[in-house]
Design an enzyme around this catalytic site. Structure first.
Site, PDB file in Angstrom:
ATOM      1  N   LYS A  21      15.165  33.650  25.039  1.00 42.61           N
ATOM      2  CA  LYS A  21      15.940  34.416  24.067  1.00 42.61           C
ATOM      3  C   LYS A  21      16.104  35.866  24.512  1.00 42.61           C
ATOM      4  O   LYS A  21      15.947  36.796  23.733  1.00 42.61           O
ATOM      5  CB  LYS A  21      15.278  34.337  22.697  1.00 42.61           C
ATOM      6  CG  LYS A  21      15.168  32.905  22.173  1.00 42.61           C
ATOM      7  CD  LYS A  21      14.518  32.855  20.810  1.00 42.61           C
ATOM      8  CE  LYS A  21      14.315  31.455  20.302  1.00 42.61           C
ATOM      9  NZ  LYS A  21      15.467  30.623  20.264  1.00 42.61           N
ATOM     10  N   CYS A  22      16.443  36.047  25.758  1.00 44.78           N
ATOM     11  CA  CYS A  22      16.524  37.373  26.376  1.00 44.78           C
ATOM     12  C   CYS A  22      17.948  37.604  26.867  1.00 44.78           C
ATOM     13  O   CYS A  22      18.651  36.653  27.219  1.00 44.78           O
ATOM     14  CB  CYS A  22      15.539  37.406  27.556  1.00 44.78           C
ATOM     15  SG  CYS A  22      15.591  38.880  28.584  1.00 44.78           S
ATOM     16  N   GLY A  23      18.355  38.837  26.913  1.00 46.58           N
ATOM     17  CA  GLY A  23      19.670  39.149  27.464  1.00 46.58           C
ATOM     18  C   GLY A  23      19.803  38.742  28.927  1.00 46.58           C
ATOM     19  O   GLY A  23      20.906  38.545  29.431  1.00 46.58           O
ATOM     20  N   LEU A  24      18.676  38.580  29.609  1.00 43.36           N
ATOM     21  CA  LEU A  24      18.691  38.161  31.012  1.00 43.36           C
ATOM     22  C   LEU A  24      18.569  36.646  31.180  1.00 43.36           C
ATOM     23  O   LEU A  24      18.594  36.148  32.310  1.00 43.36           O
ATOM     24  CB  LEU A  24      17.556  38.857  31.783  1.00 43.36           C
ATOM     25  CG  LEU A  24      17.622  40.384  31.806  1.00 43.36           C
ATOM     26  CD1 LEU A  24      16.400  40.965  32.512  1.00 43.36           C
ATOM     27  CD2 LEU A  24      18.902  40.859  32.469  1.00 43.36           C
ATOM     28  N   THR A  25      18.456  35.912  30.078  1.00 43.41           N
ATOM     29  CA  THR A  25      18.298  34.454  30.142  1.00 43.41           C
ATOM     30  C   THR A  25      19.377  33.769  30.975  1.00 43.41           C
ATOM     31  O   THR A  25      19.072  32.784  31.655  1.00 43.41           O
ATOM     32  CB  THR A  25      18.212  33.861  28.722  1.00 43.41           C
ATOM     33  OG1 THR A  25      17.062  34.418  28.069  1.00 43.41           O
ATOM     34  CG2 THR A  25      18.069  32.349  28.746  1.00 43.41           C
TER      35      THR A  25
END
Length: 167
Positions: A40-44
């Site tokens: 659930k990360c912007g970098l996912t």
């Protein structure tokens, strides 16, 4: 920045997703890309590039090893089964994903305690700064550290992988 490491790094045990114990040495003489991951990360979306690397180089002596971590803004809150399902269904992940770990602090996994001693391209070592920090371990024992904002398919990472693939 390249740093030679003690081969003992490959012998540090970690927990697998199925509850077993493994070491990086279990992957033999492969080039390894060790990365702390989160769903659930912007970098996912980096999962996509990690899987592309896996598909491109797996049969040539390379593998990604993912370590889910919930230490950064609670971005990996699920259990390991939920994480594995998400990785497979959303990103088609085929590379090994270990059990959840802590990468920083007193309860950091021993593998990450050792990895964090490595300097990045700017000469900095120390804590993992966010999800998707990457460590490339070569068969000769060299370790290369790439910060989260460096995408898995960045030319610097690809060059290290290609240069170190077994013959």
């Amino acid at each position: 920045m390249t740093q030679a490491i003690d081969t003992a790094l490959r012998d540090i045990p970690f927990q697998t997703a199925d509850g077993g114990t493994q070491t990086l040495a279990d992957y033999g003489e492969k080039v390894l890309l060790v990365v702390n991951v989160a769903s659930k990360c912007g970098l996912t979306p980096q999962y996509e590039q990690l899987e592309q690397l896996q598909k491109a180089y797996a049969d040539r002596g390379f593998t990604v090893v993912g370590f889910p971590c919930n230490q950064f803004a609670g971005q990996e809150p699920g259990g390991i089964d939920e994480i594995l399902d998400y990785c497979a269904m959303t990103w088609g992940v085929t590379f090994p994903v270990a059990d959840k770990v802590k990468v920083n602090g007193g309860k950091a996994a021993p593998l990450f305690k050792a990895l964090k001693k490595t300097r990045d391209a700017e000469g900095k070592r120390g804590p993992v700064i966010w999800n998707f920090e990457k460590f490339v371990l070569t068969p000769s024992g060299d370790l290369h550290r790439f910060r989260p904002n460096v995408k898995p398919d960045d030319p610097a990472i690809v060059e290290v992988i290609e240069r170190n693939l077994p013959a």
